[in-house]
Design a protein around this motif. Structure first.
Motif, PDB file in Angstrom:
ATOM      1  N   ARG A   1       0.855  -1.186   0.000  1.00 22.99           N
ATOM      2  CA  ARG A   1       0.000   0.000   0.000  1.00 22.99           C
ATOM      3  C   ARG A   1       0.896   1.242   0.000  1.00 22.99           C
ATOM      4  NH1 ARG A   1      -2.572  -3.941  -0.843  1.00 22.99           N
ATOM      5  NH2 ARG A   1      -4.550  -4.587   0.146  1.00 22.99           N
ATOM      6  N   ASP A   2       0.345   2.366   0.444  1.00 22.71           N
ATOM      7  CA  ASP A   2       1.100   3.620   0.399  1.00 22.71           C
ATOM      8  C   ASP A   2       2.362   3.561   1.256  1.00 22.71           C
ATOM      9  OD1 ASP A   2      -0.718   4.738  -1.322  1.00 22.71           O
ATOM     10  OD2 ASP A   2      -1.929   5.625   0.281  1.00 22.71           O
ATOM     11  N   ASN A   3       2.223   3.162   2.505  1.00 25.14           N
ATOM     12  CA  ASN A   3       3.378   3.162   3.407  1.00 25.14           C
ATOM     13  C   ASN A   3       3.504   1.864   4.206  1.00 25.14           C
ATOM     14  OD1 ASN A   3       1.188   3.494   5.031  1.00 25.14           O
ATOM     15  ND2 ASN A   3       1.838   5.455   5.925  1.00 25.14           N
ATOM     16  N   TYR A   4       2.843   0.808   3.737  1.00 24.58           N
ATOM     17  CA  TYR A   4       2.953  -0.490   4.411  1.00 24.58           C
ATOM     18  C   TYR A   4       2.678  -1.592   3.394  1.00 24.58           C
ATOM     19  CZ  TYR A   4      -2.177  -0.559   4.466  1.00 24.58           C
ATOM     20  OH  TYR A   4      -3.495  -0.555   4.107  1.00 24.58           O
ATOM     21  N   GLY A   5       2.876  -2.818   3.817  1.00 24.85           N
ATOM     22  CA  GLY A   5       2.620  -3.952   2.943  1.00 24.85           C
ATOM     23  C   GLY A   5       2.389  -5.212   3.746  1.00 24.85           C
ATOM     24  N   PHE A   6       2.218  -6.342   3.034  1.00 25.06           N
ATOM     25  CA  PHE A   6       2.012  -7.628   3.680  1.00 25.06           C
ATOM     26  C   PHE A   6       2.937  -8.668   3.047  1.00 25.06           C
ATOM     27  CE2 PHE A   6      -1.932  -5.430   4.603  1.00 25.06           C
ATOM     28  CZ  PHE A   6      -2.148  -5.748   5.935  1.00 25.06           C
ATOM     29  N   ILE A   7       3.527  -9.491   3.917  1.00 25.84           N
ATOM     30  CA  ILE A   7       4.420 -10.568   3.491  1.00 25.84           C
ATOM     31  C   ILE A   7       3.731 -11.894   3.766  1.00 25.84           C
ATOM     32  CG2 ILE A   7       6.679 -11.657   3.809  1.00 25.84           C
ATOM     33  CD1 ILE A   7       7.615  -8.939   5.008  1.00 25.84           C
ATOM     34  N   HIS A   8       3.665 -12.770   2.753  1.00 25.86           N
ATOM     35  CA  HIS A   8       3.114 -14.105   2.979  1.00 25.86           C
ATOM     36  C   HIS A   8       4.230 -14.987   3.531  1.00 25.86           C
ATOM     37  CE1 HIS A   8       0.207 -17.307   2.644  1.00 25.86           C
ATOM     38  NE2 HIS A   8       1.129 -18.071   2.063  1.00 25.86           N
ATOM     39  N   SER A   9       4.021 -15.498   4.725  1.00 26.48           N
ATOM     40  CA  SER A   9       5.050 -16.284   5.405  1.00 26.48           C
ATOM     41  C   SER A   9       5.283 -17.607   4.697  1.00 26.48           C
ATOM     42  CB  SER A   9       4.636 -16.535   6.856  1.00 26.48           C
ATOM     43  OG  SER A   9       5.538 -17.427   7.486  1.00 26.48           O
ATOM     44  N   ALA A  10       6.543 -18.012   4.636  1.00 28.86           N
ATOM     45  CA  ALA A  10       6.895 -19.302   4.033  1.00 28.86           C
ATOM     46  C   ALA A  10       6.690 -20.448   5.012  1.00 28.86           C
ATOM     47  CB  ALA A  10       8.350 -19.281   3.555  1.00 28.86           C
ATOM     48  N   GLU A  11       6.546 -20.138   6.292  1.00 28.91           N
ATOM     49  CA  GLU A  11       6.469 -21.189   7.307  1.00 28.91           C
ATOM     50  C   GLU A  11       5.062 -21.435   7.831  1.00 28.91           C
ATOM     51  OE1 GLU A  11       9.235 -20.314  10.379  1.00 28.91           O
ATOM     52  OE2 GLU A  11      10.974 -20.287   9.046  1.00 28.91           O
ATOM     53  N   ARG A  12       4.138 -20.532   7.534  1.00 23.11           N
ATOM     54  CA  ARG A  12       2.754 -20.721   7.955  1.00 23.11           C
ATOM     55  C   ARG A  12       1.850 -19.974   6.986  1.00 23.11           C
ATOM     56  NH1 ARG A  12       2.954 -17.782  13.748  1.00 23.11           N
ATOM     57  NH2 ARG A  12       4.951 -18.857  13.832  1.00 23.11           N
ATOM     58  N   ASN A  13       0.605 -20.346   6.925  1.00 18.75           N
ATOM     59  CA  ASN A  13      -0.311 -19.763   5.958  1.00 18.75           C
ATOM     60  C   ASN A  13      -0.933 -18.482   6.520  1.00 18.75           C
ATOM     61  OD1 ASN A  13      -1.798 -19.505   3.598  1.00 18.75           O
ATOM     62  ND2 ASN A  13      -3.502 -20.744   4.386  1.00 18.75           N
ATOM     63  N   VAL A  14      -0.102 -17.455   6.697  1.00 24.73           N
ATOM     64  CA  VAL A  14      -0.560 -16.163   7.203  1.00 24.73           C
ATOM     65  C   VAL A  14       0.153 -15.053   6.443  1.00 24.73           C
ATOM     66  CG1 VAL A  14      -1.114 -16.970   9.532  1.00 24.73           C
ATOM     67  CG2 VAL A  14       1.192 -16.152   9.027  1.00 24.73           C
ATOM     68  N   ASP A  15      -0.458 -13.876   6.450  1.00 20.88           N
ATOM     69  CA  ASP A  15       0.172 -12.675   5.916  1.00 20.88           C
ATOM     70  C   ASP A  15       0.637 -11.812   7.079  1.00 20.88           C
ATOM     71  OD1 ASP A  15      -0.306 -13.493   3.373  1.00 20.88           O
ATOM     72  OD2 ASP A  15      -2.098 -12.269   3.072  1.00 20.88           O
ATOM     73  N   VAL A  16       1.837 -11.275   6.959  1.00 24.20           N
ATOM     74  CA  VAL A  16       2.465 -10.491   8.028  1.00 24.20           C
ATOM     75  C   VAL A  16       2.557  -9.031   7.595  1.00 24.20           C
ATOM     76  CG1 VAL A  16       4.521 -10.221   9.462  1.00 24.20           C
ATOM     77  CG2 VAL A  16       3.806 -12.515   8.726  1.00 24.20           C
ATOM     78  N   TYR A  17       2.020  -8.144   8.420  1.00 31.37           N
ATOM     79  CA  TYR A  17       2.054  -6.705   8.154  1.00 31.37           C
ATOM     80  C   TYR A  17       3.460  -6.157   8.387  1.00 31.37           C
ATOM     81  CZ  TYR A  17       1.612  -1.748   9.455  1.00 31.37           C
ATOM     82  OH  TYR A  17       1.800  -0.400   9.575  1.00 31.37           O
ATOM     83  N   PHE A  18       3.892  -5.224   7.521  1.00 26.77           N
ATOM     84  CA  PHE A  18       5.151  -4.519   7.772  1.00 26.77           C
ATOM     85  C   PHE A  18       5.053  -3.092   7.246  1.00 26.77           C
ATOM     86  CE2 PHE A  18       5.705  -5.722   3.393  1.00 26.77           C
ATOM     87  CZ  PHE A  18       6.576  -4.792   2.828  1.00 26.77           C
ATOM     88  N   PRO A  19       5.513  -2.101   8.018  1.00 23.32           N
ATOM     89  CA  PRO A  19       5.606  -0.724   7.522  1.00 23.32           C
ATOM     90  C   PRO A  19       6.845  -0.585   6.645  1.00 23.32           C
ATOM     91  CG  PRO A  19       6.272  -0.829   9.820  1.00 23.32           C
ATOM     92  CD  PRO A  19       5.858  -2.214   9.438  1.00 23.32           C
ATOM     93  N   LEU A  20       6.775   0.251   5.636  1.00 20.94           N
ATOM     94  CA  LEU A  20       7.888   0.371   4.691  1.00 20.94           C
ATOM     95  C   LEU A  20       9.147   0.936   5.344  1.00 20.94           C
ATOM     96  CD1 LEU A  20       6.135   1.593   1.395  1.00 20.94           C
ATOM     97  CD2 LEU A  20       6.769  -0.734   2.095  1.00 20.94           C
ATOM     98  N   PHE A  21       9.005   1.671   6.460  1.00 24.96           N
ATOM     99  CA  PHE A  21      10.209   2.205   7.104  1.00 24.96           C
ATOM    100  C   PHE A  21      11.012   1.119   7.802  1.00 24.96           C
ATOM    101  CE2 PHE A  21       6.876   3.055  10.383  1.00 24.96           C
ATOM    102  CZ  PHE A  21       7.377   2.289  11.412  1.00 24.96           C
TER     103      PHE A  21
END
Length: 333
Positions: A209-229
């Motif tokens: 998104r504008d200043n954050y994103g989501f990472i799909h974990s390789a070890e579990r079926n979840v998406d992990v939030y992360f800020p771009l900074f």
């Protein structure tokens, strides 16, 4: 200042009245017969080693902004909550500690295993976590491996990690490097060369998104939030590429765009995985990716959301992250 008299009149019994400024039993030092020496003659520290590595045992902590310099100037803190408000405390910076991978010997033959890390020696400094609160984050964690030089301060005998111009650990320097110039940088830095594996995981960027994103974990079926900074700066990425040939194999996947590290959907990354508890009134709130809700009856129906958050995001080469591994081929059964 508080009763310091000029001259020695009435100096405390037997005191040497010939020293000015010694009233009240105090002593002052003054220089005489000053002689100019060649530049570089006077030294305040001994250099003990260059280009050494060690892992962070304790992270340093800056003094509060009101405390003046990092070296621990006094600060006045408000008492708060009905306190007097004029209590004076010494707000001092807290030194970090690094344990050397290989002990070194100082000028007197003593073995050194630990060195101090000063709060103004963070790799790539600090970054703002919240503009509103002024909270800042740092790029190192306990267990991280750093590359640095070591000095011994003559005044107090402490051993301290300082920036180095060495850009590669001795253990990974190429045999083709024919001179020190091949493994030295023009800029002296304390370098992060390997993040701690504790809490570290991998994944693929699924959305931005504008200043954050989501990472799909390789070890579990979840998406992990992360800020771009939280994406590691280019300087740290360069040091990681240079010191981890088994991961990068000479390739640098990092691209710069508009003065920052470029990230896009499909990039493979490693990151620190953390869990943060988000409390929302009612059940309608939407939490971070991969979170799960649970009802907490102790707070009048407030709902707690456990959100997964990625920190210190590191760009990896294509093909590094895998969700399945080949363990056998041509099996007969």
């Amino acid at each position: 200042r508080g009763g310091r008299g000029r001259g020695g009149g009435g100096g405390g019994g037997g005191g040497r009245g010939s020293k000015k400024g010694s009233g009240g039993g105090g002593k002052s030092l003054s220089a005489r017969k000053i002689k100019l020496l060649p530049e570089g003659t006077v030294k305040f520290e001994h250099e003990l080693a260059q280009g050494v590595t060690g892992y962070v045992v304790e992270c340093p902590v800056e003094a509060p902004p009101s405390g003046g310099s990092f070296f621990g100037g006094p600060s006045k803190k408000s008492g708060g909550g009905g306190g007097s408000g004029n209590t004076t405390t010494d707000a001092k910076a807290v030194m970090g500690k690094i344990r050397l991978d290989t002990p070194i010997i100082d000028t007197e033959g003593n073995e050194i295993t630990d060195v101090e890390l000063h709060p103004d020696m963070y790799p790539c400094g600090t970054f703002a976590i919240s503009r509103a609160s002024g909270e800042v984050g740092i790029w190192i964690r306990p267990g991280d491996t750093l590359l640095f030089d070591v000095i011994q301060i003559i005044a107090n005998g402490t051993n301290r990690a300082v920036p180095t111009k060495h850009s590669q650990c001795l253990s990974v320097q190429s045999e083709e490097a024919t001179s020190d110039d091949d493994t030295r940088s023009k800029k002296a830095l304390i370098r992060l060369v390997k993040p701690s594996l504790c809490g570290r995981t991998e994944g693929v960027i699924r959305s931005i998104r504008d200043n954050y994103g989501f990472i799909h974990s390789a070890e579990r079926n979840v998406d992990v939030y992360f800020p771009l900074f939280e994406v590691l700066p280019n300087e740290i990425h360069s040091d990681l590429v240079r010191n981890n040939p088994d991961v990068y194999n000479g390739s640098d996947p990092v691209q710069m765009k508009s003065g920052r590290v470029h990230v896009e959907v499909g990039m493979e990354v490693s990151f620190d995985l953390s869990l943060q508890i988000l409390s929302n009134q009612g059940a309608g709130g939407r939490g971070g990716g991969g979170g799960r809700s649970r009802q907490n009856n102790n707070f009048g129906g407030a709902q707690e959301k456990e959100g997964l958050r990625g920190r210190r995001v590191q760009i990896l080469p294509k093909g590094t992250v895998r969700d399945k591994f080949l363990i056998a081929s041509q099996v007969k059964a």
